[in-house]
Write a protein that holds these residues in place. Structure first.
Motif, PDB file in Angstrom:
ATOM      1  N   THR A  90      58.595  12.875  42.505  1.00  0.00           N
ATOM      2  CA  THR A  90      58.817  14.000  43.412  1.00  0.00           C
ATOM      3  C   THR A  90      58.179  15.266  42.853  1.00  0.00           C
ATOM      4  OG1 THR A  90      60.867  13.088  44.304  1.00  0.00           O
ATOM      5  CG2 THR A  90      60.572  15.474  44.457  1.00  0.00           C
ATOM      6  N   ALA A  91      57.311  15.865  43.650  1.00  0.00           N
ATOM      7  CA  ALA A  91      56.575  17.050  43.194  1.00  0.00           C
ATOM      8  C   ALA A  91      55.689  17.541  44.332  1.00  0.00           C
ATOM      9  CB  ALA A  91      55.715  16.720  41.981  1.00  0.00           C
ATOM     10  N   VAL A  92      55.134  18.711  44.117  1.00  0.00           N
ATOM     11  CA  VAL A  92      54.047  19.173  44.979  1.00  0.00           C
ATOM     12  C   VAL A  92      52.754  18.684  44.338  1.00  0.00           C
ATOM     13  CG1 VAL A  92      52.849  21.158  45.949  1.00  0.00           C
ATOM     14  CG2 VAL A  92      55.350  21.194  45.727  1.00  0.00           C
ATOM     15  N   TYR A  93      51.932  18.015  45.124  1.00  0.00           N
ATOM     16  CA  TYR A  93      50.690  17.443  44.625  1.00  0.00           C
ATOM     17  C   TYR A  93      49.511  18.314  45.059  1.00  0.00           C
ATOM     18  CZ  TYR A  93      53.017  13.235  43.025  1.00  0.00           C
ATOM     19  OH  TYR A  93      53.814  12.351  42.343  1.00  0.00           O
ATOM     20  N   TYR A  94      48.622  18.578  44.090  1.00  0.00           N
ATOM     21  CA  TYR A  94      47.459  19.417  44.321  1.00  0.00           C
ATOM     22  C   TYR A  94      46.175  18.640  44.024  1.00  0.00           C
ATOM     23  CZ  TYR A  94      50.871  23.227  43.881  1.00  0.00           C
ATOM     24  OH  TYR A  94      51.959  24.050  44.031  1.00  0.00           O
ATOM     25  N   CYS A  95      45.168  18.845  44.845  1.00  0.00           N
ATOM     26  CA  CYS A  95      43.851  18.327  44.513  1.00  0.00           C
ATOM     27  C   CYS A  95      43.016  19.485  43.970  1.00  0.00           C
ATOM     28  CB  CYS A  95      43.177  17.695  45.726  1.00  0.00           C
ATOM     29  SG  CYS A  95      42.992  18.765  47.168  1.00  0.00           S
ATOM     30  N   ALA A  96      42.039  19.129  43.157  1.00  0.00           N
ATOM     31  CA  ALA A  96      41.226  20.156  42.516  1.00  0.00           C
ATOM     32  C   ALA A  96      39.818  19.645  42.287  1.00  0.00           C
ATOM     33  CB  ALA A  96      41.851  20.571  41.188  1.00  0.00           C
ATOM     34  N   ALA A  97      38.874  20.567  42.294  1.00  0.00           N
ATOM     35  CA  ALA A  97      37.472  20.245  42.044  1.00  0.00           C
ATOM     36  C   ALA A  97      37.038  20.867  40.724  1.00  0.00           C
ATOM     37  CB  ALA A  97      36.599  20.768  43.178  1.00  0.00           C
ATOM     38  N   ALA A  98      36.238  20.140  39.965  1.00  0.00           N
ATOM     39  CA  ALA A  98      35.744  20.649  38.688  1.00  0.00           C
ATOM     40  C   ALA A  98      34.979  21.952  38.892  1.00  0.00           C
ATOM     41  CB  ALA A  98      34.854  19.613  38.030  1.00  0.00           C
ATOM     42  N   LYS A  99      35.020  22.809  37.883  1.00  0.00           N
ATOM     43  CA  LYS A  99      34.370  24.111  37.996  1.00  0.00           C
ATOM     44  C   LYS A  99      32.857  24.016  37.886  1.00  0.00           C
ATOM     45  CE  LYS A  99      36.530  26.064  34.589  1.00  0.00           C
ATOM     46  NZ  LYS A  99      36.949  27.022  33.556  1.00  0.00           N
ATOM     47  N   SER A 100      32.357  22.922  37.365  1.00  0.00           N
ATOM     48  CA  SER A 100      30.914  22.772  37.184  1.00  0.00           C
ATOM     49  C   SER A 100      30.491  21.334  37.481  1.00  0.00           C
ATOM     50  CB  SER A 100      30.521  23.148  35.763  1.00  0.00           C
ATOM     51  OG  SER A 100      29.183  22.780  35.492  1.00  0.00           O
ATOM     52  N   SER A 101      29.336  21.203  38.118  1.00  0.00           N
ATOM     53  CA  SER A 101      28.802  19.857  38.367  1.00  0.00           C
ATOM     54  C   SER A 101      28.291  19.222  37.080  1.00  0.00           C
ATOM     55  CB  SER A 101      27.672  19.924  39.403  1.00  0.00           C
ATOM     56  OG  SER A 101      26.615  20.748  38.942  1.00  0.00           O
ATOM     57  N   ALA A 102      28.222  20.001  36.005  1.00  0.00           N
ATOM     58  CA  ALA A 102      27.792  19.449  34.725  1.00  0.00           C
ATOM     59  C   ALA A 102      28.885  18.593  34.087  1.00  0.00           C
ATOM     60  CB  ALA A 102      27.409  20.573  33.764  1.00  0.00           C
ATOM     61  N   LEU A 103      30.107  18.763  34.547  1.00  0.00           N
ATOM     62  CA  LEU A 103      31.217  17.963  34.033  1.00  0.00           C
ATOM     63  C   LEU A 103      31.203  16.597  34.692  1.00  0.00           C
ATOM     64  CD1 LEU A 103      34.060  20.634  34.012  1.00  0.00           C
ATOM     65  CD2 LEU A 103      33.008  19.567  32.019  1.00  0.00           C
ATOM     66  N   VAL A 104      31.028  15.553  33.892  1.00  0.00           N
ATOM     67  CA  VAL A 104      31.034  14.204  34.450  1.00  0.00           C
ATOM     68  C   VAL A 104      32.422  13.875  34.978  1.00  0.00           C
ATOM     69  CG1 VAL A 104      30.746  11.758  33.952  1.00  0.00           C
ATOM     70  CG2 VAL A 104      29.179  13.445  32.946  1.00  0.00           C
ATOM     71  N   ILE A 105      33.427  14.278  34.220  1.00  0.00           N
ATOM     72  CA  ILE A 105      34.820  14.093  34.642  1.00  0.00           C
ATOM     73  C   ILE A 105      35.635  15.236  34.067  1.00  0.00           C
ATOM     74  CG2 ILE A 105      35.547  12.672  32.697  1.00  0.00           C
ATOM     75  CD1 ILE A 105      37.049  10.935  34.923  1.00  0.00           C
ATOM     76  N   ALA A 106      36.683  15.616  34.742  1.00  0.00           N
ATOM     77  CA  ALA A 106      37.520  16.734  34.313  1.00  0.00           C
ATOM     78  C   ALA A 106      38.970  16.288  34.271  1.00  0.00           C
ATOM     79  CB  ALA A 106      37.356  17.915  35.259  1.00  0.00           C
ATOM     80  N   ILE A 107      39.677  16.726  33.223  1.00  0.00           N
ATOM     81  CA  ILE A 107      41.077  16.343  33.076  1.00  0.00           C
ATOM     82  C   ILE A 107      41.952  17.568  32.852  1.00  0.00           C
ATOM     83  CG2 ILE A 107      42.723  15.066  31.656  1.00  0.00           C
ATOM     84  CD1 ILE A 107      40.543  13.002  31.143  1.00  0.00           C
ATOM     85  N   GLY A 108      41.551  18.475  31.989  1.00  0.00           N
ATOM     86  CA  GLY A 108      42.329  19.675  31.716  1.00  0.00           C
ATOM     87  C   GLY A 108      42.264  20.660  32.869  1.00  0.00           C
ATOM     88  N   GLU A 109      43.351  21.385  33.066  1.00  0.00           N
ATOM     89  CA  GLU A 109      43.389  22.364  34.157  1.00  0.00           C
ATOM     90  C   GLU A 109      42.255  23.361  34.058  1.00  0.00           C
ATOM     91  OE1 GLU A 109      48.176  22.841  34.853  1.00  0.00           O
ATOM     92  OE2 GLU A 109      46.783  24.253  35.769  1.00  0.00           O
ATOM     93  N   ASP A 110      41.880  23.732  32.870  1.00  0.00           N
ATOM     94  CA  ASP A 110      40.813  24.719  32.679  1.00  0.00           C
ATOM     95  C   ASP A 110      39.459  24.200  33.127  1.00  0.00           C
ATOM     96  OD1 ASP A 110      42.141  26.150  29.592  1.00  0.00           O
ATOM     97  OD2 ASP A 110      42.655  26.459  31.701  1.00  0.00           O
ATOM     98  N   ASP A 111      39.307  22.894  33.319  1.00  0.00           N
ATOM     99  CA  ASP A 111      38.049  22.315  33.759  1.00  0.00           C
ATOM    100  C   ASP A 111      37.877  22.375  35.272  1.00  0.00           C
ATOM    101  OD1 ASP A 111      38.174  19.665  31.275  1.00  0.00           O
ATOM    102  OD2 ASP A 111      37.260  21.662  31.185  1.00  0.00           O
ATOM    103  N   PHE A 112      38.934  22.768  35.961  1.00  0.00           N
ATOM    104  CA  PHE A 112      38.894  22.792  37.419  1.00  0.00           C
ATOM    105  C   PHE A 112      38.786  24.229  37.930  1.00  0.00           C
ATOM    106  CE2 PHE A 112      39.653  18.397  38.430  1.00  0.00           C
ATOM    107  CZ  PHE A 112      40.232  17.895  37.280  1.00  0.00           C
ATOM    108  N   GLY A 113      37.952  24.410  38.946  1.00  0.00           N
ATOM    109  CA  GLY A 113      37.715  25.750  39.439  1.00  0.00           C
ATOM    110  C   GLY A 113      38.200  26.001  40.841  1.00  0.00           C
ATOM    111  N   SER A 114      38.462  24.941  41.597  1.00  0.00           N
ATOM    112  CA  SER A 114      38.925  25.086  42.975  1.00  0.00           C
ATOM    113  C   SER A 114      40.167  24.240  43.168  1.00  0.00           C
ATOM    114  CB  SER A 114      37.835  24.646  43.961  1.00  0.00           C
ATOM    115  OG  SER A 114      36.680  25.432  43.826  1.00  0.00           O
TER     116      SER A 114
END
Length: 125
Positions: A90-114
């Motif tokens: 149970t939670a509010v679920y959020y989707c996010a997009a990486a801040k840079s296309s140079a990131l192959v994959i993002a896991i940390g919150e700081d890696d996401f920009g949107s």
């Protein structure tokens, strides 16, 4: 990129839900994507991530084997299939997009920009 999550709701323990995240704006297919969640009184936490191609995927341990992240780049949409749901999901679920296309994959919150507005998932026991 603008993100809009949907598909949340109320479900009994053991049930399933499929979350969707529609993206618009910049080129969706070139960015890694992820799902996070925030339970009441807790900090937002990582749930799952997927590379731009879908070839690399990561999950937080509590959801491994129950949740599946996927994406359809032709439809600019990210998904999270959630099976065997538990009250602890149970939670509010959020989707996010990486801040840079140079990131192959993002896991940390700081890696996401949107970030999209969240969608509430409630699992009753």
């Amino acid at each position: 990129v603008q993100l809009q999550a949907s598909g949340g709701g109320l479900v009994q323990a053991g049930g399933s839900l499929r979350l969707s995240c529609a993206a618009s704006g910049r080129t969706f297919r070139t960015y890694a994507m992820g799902w996070f969640r925030q339970a009441p009184g807790k900090e937002r936490e990582f749930v799952a991530a997927i590379s731009w191609s879908g070839g690399s995927i990561y999950y937080t341990n509590p959801v491994k084997g129950r949740f599946t992240i996927s994406r359809d780049n032709a439809k600019n949409t990210l998904y999270l299939q959630m099976n065997s749901l538990e009250p602890g999901d149970t939670a509010v679920y959020y989707c996010a997009a990486a801040k840079s296309s140079a990131l192959v994959i993002a896991i940390g919150e700081d890696d996401f920009g949107s970030w999209g507005r969240g969608t509430q998932v409630t699992v009753s026991s």
